[in-house]
Design an enzyme around this catalytic site. Sequence first.
Site, short mmCIF file in Angstrom:
data_model
loop_
_atom_site.label_atom_id
_atom_site.label_comp_id
_atom_site.label_asym_id
_atom_site.label_seq_id
_atom_site.Cartn_x
_atom_site.Cartn_y
_atom_site.Cartn_z
N SER A 294 9.74 -1.78 2.95
CA SER A 294 8.79 -2.81 2.52
C SER A 294 7.48 -2.17 2.10
O SER A 294 7.11 -1.09 2.59
CB SER A 294 8.51 -3.78 3.68
OG SER A 294 7.67 -3.16 4.65
N ASP A 295 6.77 -2.82 1.18
CA ASP A 295 5.37 -2.43 0.99
C ASP A 295 4.65 -2.74 2.30
O ASP A 295 5.10 -3.56 3.11
CB ASP A 295 4.75 -3.19 -0.18
CG ASP A 295 3.56 -2.46 -0.78
OD1 ASP A 295 3.02 -1.56 -0.13
OD2 ASP A 295 3.16 -2.80 -1.91
N CYS A 296 3.54 -2.09 2.52
CA CYS A 296 2.96 -2.08 3.86
C CYS A 296 2.49 -3.46 4.30
O CYS A 296 1.65 -4.08 3.64
CB CYS A 296 1.84 -1.07 3.94
SG CYS A 296 2.50 0.60 3.74
#
Length: 772
Positions: A294-296
């Site tokens: 995932s993006d952060c």
Amino acid sequence: MSCNNRELLIGNKVVVTFVFLLCLVHSSESLRPLFACDSANELTRTLRFCQVNIPVRVRVQDLIGRVTLQEKIRLLVNNAAAVPRLGIGGYEWWSEALHGVSDVGPGAKFGGAFPGATSFPQVITTAASFNQSLWEEIGRVVSDEARAMYNGGVAGLTYWSPNVNILRDPRWGRGQETPGEDPVVVGKYAASYVRGLQGNGPNRLKVAACCKHYTAYDLDNWNGVDRFHFNAKVTQQDLEDTYNVPFRACVYDGNVASVMCSYNQVNGKPTCADENLLKNTIRGQWQLNGYIVSDCDSVDVFFNQQHYTATPEEAAAASIKAGLDLDCGPFLAIFTEGAVKKGLLTENDINLALTNTITVQMRLGMFDGNLGPYANLGPRDVCTPIHQHLALEAAHQGIVLLKNDGRSLPLSPTRHRTVAVIGPNSDVTETMIGNYAGWKACAYTTPLQGISKYARTLHQAGCSGVACAGNQGFGAAEMAAREADATVLVMGLDQSIEAETRDRTGLLLPGYQQDLVTHVAQASKGPVILVLMSGGPIDVSFAKNNARVAAIIWAGYPGQAGGAAIADIIFGAVNPGGKLPMTWYPQDYVVKVPMTLMAMRASGDYPGRTYRFYKGPVVFPFGFGLSYTTFTHSLAQNPLAQLSVSPYKLNSAIFNSSSNSIKVSHANCETFPKMPIHVEVSNTGEFDGTHTVFVFAEAPRNGIKGLGVNKQLIAFEKVHVTAGAKRTVQVDVDACKHLGVVDEYGKRRIPMGEHKLHIGDLEHTILLKPQL
């Protein structure tokens, strides 16, 4: 001593030979504590997952079988916890290497034996070289430095780079990170850079790359809409034809080890919870051999800000079941066990995710003890003269000459002995490297320093920063221009104007910059050269149309050696060969078009996006770039004028008579002959130079609805041609790969009829007919 030579090609010409005199004999620099499987440890010697002669899949399953549920859950996040009883250390997955090893992510730290790393030009600038061998070589050098830092205990081996989103809108603050607006170019950049980072072994990885941000992510914060709340409404046609193309190339052609899902929703669903996008497409159709991250804080975002699920446990379960393997952030570590207890997830779901992440770590050699071909890389392999020379060469190749009235450039060191160097970007360092660089370059050469090597300089900033809020410095700048033999204005943008979380509202130069250029140009007694630093395009129509501005150069963000590269081009030591990887629109385009409109194709009053679909005036077109010499094209041989396309069988589902087309999935692509196009490139000027041969295809206007494509780049080749000489470039046209289009349902079809190939001012027609 064991040494080796490397060559960097432009097209098929060797321009730089890298002689690696730094041989792998300095084992004393390999200081990193082992991640796992220390051969000196009696426990790890007996563990099955530490046995390097056993297949990786067997080792991975052995390891997963030894870990408790609670330990597994702490391995689902970027700062994965140690498992001391198995000799496994903690690991930080998040490192960045967009255009050099960066300390933006917590996985890499500069200092001590590693004070910095080679900072190459920002991606948009490197993309302007249109040189695939250069892109791969930069990746190889970056991975050398990444491995050296890993061995020194200050970096990881998993790098969340490159960014392969399409530069859809010129205002996007992160457009600088991308290879531009064309999906074919972005895909080829992605595959080249990934191969450089990961190495060419089918099962072993030098470092693990990650293509991000999947998908339709190209808005950060515009007019009150931010990436955390944005729902990108995208047609299946645009998804297949534009947004997903680079990601597919990453997986198919680059064999990337990871794909990152984005913050935004696509058609009402968070990308990190979309089973169709993750499990069905990336892993199913494209066969990703790696992990999805995932993006952060994306999982946290779709629960707490998008309110996609009612409980955090449901959010954790939704992401893992959709195909997410790793969470950048703590969300899965906190809520996954609760999801299992509530019956929303099984332990086997977690095992499948860990299989993907641990397999990548195995391929990196992190469970092999101190074995491996890269174990001896260390501090002396970072910021080497060879690496820094490549950063200079990349800047040379990426800088684009946009205007050169009366052959004002190159300047002459004998006639232009005094140069006024003016502008807020004239003596900058960090500005030159753009974002995701960590501000820790090996060294900097500013434009002022670069020009000072060729001439005496008179320096005036003219403005206090790129915001240029006042004209107090104009008088001193005008005075310098009056005294000098030539004037170089270094203007443009920086991260205060365009950046992650910061989109632009317009395309003009900020503040009083335009006035400064106009006043200085009027005052200058010699030729005036305008140099622009930016990631996104700028509407500089005023300078393009001003006879007092003799030349315009776009340098992008040219990296640590950017000032030297700019000066080399201005004074003719290097002939510019860069081409724009994006359309430069006029300001009134963005006044009419909201960033939130995701459609690519023109309709009604909407003019469309990118050179493929945009119908309207431009400041400079995609692929534009001048040289100090001139090139002409001709066809060296007569190409085929007709190809027969054979479907598996003729029926209404395969050959559609109303659209006069065949689905690519139903065509006998393996049997199609590839049509070679031999383009003879002649250098008719006085300078040696490099030239990019672009081959565009224009499909017939038959019955396929909603195409709306002006033309599509299908191939490009970089070639170096000496003055007065000719070189032949071969491009193989593949009907299935190059002449297909995407219909309104997102299906690729091959239209029958006359396809036009455009190569410079040449046009060649190919007639495609169904073989009945």
